[in-house]
Design a protein around this motif. Structure first.
Motif, PDB file in Angstrom:
ATOM      1  N   GLN A 108      57.514   4.292  43.118  1.00 33.70           N
ATOM      2  CA  GLN A 108      58.725   3.469  43.008  1.00 33.70           C
ATOM      3  C   GLN A 108      59.516   4.003  41.830  1.00 33.70           C
ATOM      4  OE1 GLN A 108      60.191   0.763  44.775  1.00 33.70           O
ATOM      5  NE2 GLN A 108      61.833   1.313  43.344  1.00 33.70           N
ATOM      6  N   LEU A 109      60.634   4.676  42.113  1.00 33.72           N
ATOM      7  CA  LEU A 109      61.442   5.267  41.053  1.00 33.72           C
ATOM      8  C   LEU A 109      62.117   4.167  40.251  1.00 33.72           C
ATOM      9  CD1 LEU A 109      62.263   8.086  40.029  1.00 33.72           C
ATOM     10  CD2 LEU A 109      64.304   7.905  41.497  1.00 33.72           C
ATOM     11  N   CYS A 110      62.015   4.251  38.917  1.00 37.78           N
ATOM     12  CA  CYS A 110      62.577   3.212  38.048  1.00 37.78           C
ATOM     13  C   CYS A 110      63.633   3.748  37.088  1.00 37.78           C
ATOM     14  CB  CYS A 110      61.477   2.545  37.225  1.00 37.78           C
ATOM     15  SG  CYS A 110      60.245   1.671  38.203  1.00 37.78           S
ATOM     16  N   ALA A 111      63.490   4.988  36.621  1.00 39.83           N
ATOM     17  CA  ALA A 111      64.445   5.563  35.668  1.00 39.83           C
ATOM     18  C   ALA A 111      64.519   7.069  35.890  1.00 39.83           C
ATOM     19  CB  ALA A 111      64.034   5.248  34.228  1.00 39.83           C
ATOM     20  N   ILE A 112      65.671   7.645  35.558  1.00 35.09           N
ATOM     21  CA  ILE A 112      65.877   9.082  35.710  1.00 35.09           C
ATOM     22  C   ILE A 112      66.588   9.608  34.472  1.00 35.09           C
ATOM     23  CG2 ILE A 112      66.016   8.932  38.231  1.00 35.09           C
ATOM     24  CD1 ILE A 112      69.105   9.268  37.891  1.00 35.09           C
ATOM     25  N   ALA A 113      66.620  10.931  34.344  1.00 39.77           N
ATOM     26  CA  ALA A 113      67.369  11.567  33.265  1.00 39.77           C
ATOM     27  C   ALA A 113      67.650  13.003  33.662  1.00 39.77           C
ATOM     28  CB  ALA A 113      66.589  11.519  31.952  1.00 39.77           C
ATOM     29  N   ALA A 114      68.782  13.532  33.224  1.00 40.86           N
ATOM     30  CA  ALA A 114      68.963  14.977  33.303  1.00 40.86           C
ATOM     31  C   ALA A 114      67.868  15.579  32.453  1.00 40.86           C
ATOM     32  CB  ALA A 114      70.348  15.352  32.779  1.00 40.86           C
ATOM     33  N   PRO A 115      67.323  16.749  32.832  1.00 44.66           N
ATOM     34  CA  PRO A 115      66.166  17.295  32.120  1.00 44.66           C
ATOM     35  C   PRO A 115      66.317  17.250  30.599  1.00 44.66           C
ATOM     36  CG  PRO A 115      66.629  18.625  34.039  1.00 44.66           C
ATOM     37  CD  PRO A 115      67.738  17.619  33.949  1.00 44.66           C
ATOM     38  N   GLY A 116      65.428  16.443  29.971  1.00 39.54           N
ATOM     39  CA  GLY A 116      65.416  16.335  28.507  1.00 39.54           C
ATOM     40  C   GLY A 116      66.420  15.393  27.920  1.00 39.54           C
ATOM     41  N   ALA A 117      67.284  14.776  28.752  1.00 38.64           N
ATOM     42  CA  ALA A 117      68.354  13.928  28.221  1.00 38.64           C
ATOM     43  C   ALA A 117      67.910  12.477  28.115  1.00 38.64           C
ATOM     44  CB  ALA A 117      69.601  14.038  29.109  1.00 38.64           C
ATOM     45  N   PHE A 118      68.827  11.610  27.696  1.00 41.33           N
ATOM     46  CA  PHE A 118      68.529  10.191  27.577  1.00 41.33           C
ATOM     47  C   PHE A 118      68.292   9.603  28.966  1.00 41.33           C
ATOM     48  CE2 PHE A 118      69.826   8.481  23.223  1.00 41.33           C
ATOM     49  CZ  PHE A 118      69.593   9.684  22.597  1.00 41.33           C
ATOM     50  N   PRO A 119      67.274   8.775  29.117  1.00 44.90           N
ATOM     51  CA  PRO A 119      66.985   8.203  30.435  1.00 44.90           C
ATOM     52  C   PRO A 119      67.945   7.075  30.798  1.00 44.90           C
ATOM     53  CG  PRO A 119      65.419   7.380  28.816  1.00 44.90           C
ATOM     54  CD  PRO A 119      66.273   8.390  28.110  1.00 44.90           C
TER      55      PRO A 119
END
Length: 412
Positions: free
Chosen positions: A397-408
């Protein structure tokens, strides 16, 4: 126990009717009772009569007949005879004593009166013995018999667990019943998982994690008076649930210094919506008070001195690393079914069966299709992104994402 209460134990009407017909002393060459048990020999279709006995401490039963129903008609009939005053005091046969000793392993020597907590534990142990018998009956009947089980069969064992002060087991059986009733395409796989978790409870050592699953509770007041953890907490994961009676919101936060996940749980009944304990997507400098149990620890939120946007957190490079890091959580709490799982630079891919998030090593993890995933794909346009979510053993269940290494960014 009166006649109506005895008949209420029957798993279906057929057993209740058969038991009523058998509750005639002439069909029982031997009948007896003492303070611990009822027993009898009941004439059947074979050469030898069936050996039937009932443990009076929790009304567990045993019968040598081949019936896959629990309790069988012979066990119910024996209790009907007792309710009608047809059993007489006697000395236990060896086969009754052997069964009772196998069920009751604690010493029969005189002891000091148990403390309230000890009495509760002994009551739960008696309930676990009843659960063991119930699972044995379920196993003998097979999964295919579960959809045809009548409500009284489920209600009987759940009521016994509540009486034994093990509400956690009653709730777990209720979840199993819901899985069977939903009749989803893979219901038998879900049911097997639930049955396996129930079996683990019969092997309990009363560890902190097991006590939570059995239904032992600790008040928030007690928790706040105990241990405290000060840290910066990154609030990224969330799961909402509704069982028809109570709505629950759970949130998971990563502790920067402790390098572990903790979670909060808020509940609301009567149609109300629970208020989350923490601000989604925030980073808090706060004190957390841990509850007893396995990992991740449930916590009560204490004093908060700072709140700001969530910063990046360390993530595994591959799903294999993420799953390996989750192993200690499952060791500490084998009943855990929601595990925080994260991975760097994943990209979406699909086949004929499912949608996946594929890591840098080319290995994919099934991801649940829904609003969270749709938001993630819309924001990233198919480019790789850091994925943070909750793994239930079947899908993420996807909850949060971020560009690689960036702020979520929270998407659930």
């Amino acid at each position: 126990m009166d006649v109506e209460a005895v008949l209420a134990q029957a798993p279906d009407r057929q057993v209740a009717t058969g038991a009523s017909k058998l509750a005639v002393p002439a069909k029982w060459p031997e009948l007896g009772r003492d303070d611990a048990a009822l027993w009898g020999l009941c004439e059947g279709s074979g050469k030898s009569p069936y050996q039937v006995c009932v443990d009076l401490s929790d009304r567990a039963t045993k019968c040598s007949c081949p019936s896959r129903k629990f309790p069988c008609k012979h066990a119910v009939a024996l209790q009907l005879l007792h309710a009608n005053g047809s059993t007489h005091e006697g000395s236990q046969p060896d086969w009754v004593g052997s069964w009772l000793r196998a069920r009751h392993t604690r010493s029969t020597a005189e002891r000091k009166p148990a403390q309230p907590g000890k009495r509760r534990e002994e009551s739960v142990r008696a309930g676990i013995a009843g659960l063991t018998d119930w699972l044995t009956d379920l196993s003998a009947g097979g999964l295919h018999t579960l959809p045809s089980r009548e409500p009284v069969w489920w209600q009987g064992i759940m009521a016994r667990m509540v009486d034994a002060q093990a509400p956690g087991i009653a709730s777990a059986i209720g979840e199993l019943r819901s899985v069977v009733g939903a009749n989803r395409a893979r219901w038998y796989e879900e049911a097997t998982d639930h049955i396996g978790r129930l079996y683990l409870l019969t092997r309990t050592d009363f560890s902190e994690a097991a006590r939570v699953r059995l239904g032992f509770t600790t008040t928030e007041q007690e928790v706040r008076a105990g241990e405290s953890w000060a840290d910066d907490w990154v609030v990224l994961l969330r799961m909402d649930s509704d069982d028809g009676k109570v709505r629950t919101v759970r949130q998971w936060a990563w502790g920067r210094s402790r390098k572990q996940w903790v979670y909060t749980a808020r509940h609301a009944a009567g149609g109300a919506i629970p208020v989350p304990a923490m601000t989604p997507g925030a980073e808090l400098t706060a004190v957390m008070h841990p509850y007893p149990g396995g990992l991740p620890k449930r916590v009560a939120v204490g004093e908060t001195t700072r709140s700001g946007p969530a910063g990046p957190i360390p993530l595994p490079d591959t799903w294999a690393e993420a799953l390996a890091a989750a192993e200690p959580l499952l060791v500490s709490d084998p009943w855990l079914r929601l595990v925080p799982l994260c991975c760097k630079a994943t990209r979406p891919a699909r086949d004929d069966r499912s949608l996946y998030l594929v890591d840098a090593a080319g290995h994919g993890l099934p991801v649940r299709i829904g609003t969270s995933l749709e938001r993630a794909l819309a924001q990233t346009g198919g480019e790789p992104f850091d994925a943070m979510g909750l793994w239930d053993g079947d899908s993420l269940q996807l909850c949060a994402i971020a560009a690689p290494g960036a702020f979520p960014e929270v998407v659930s």
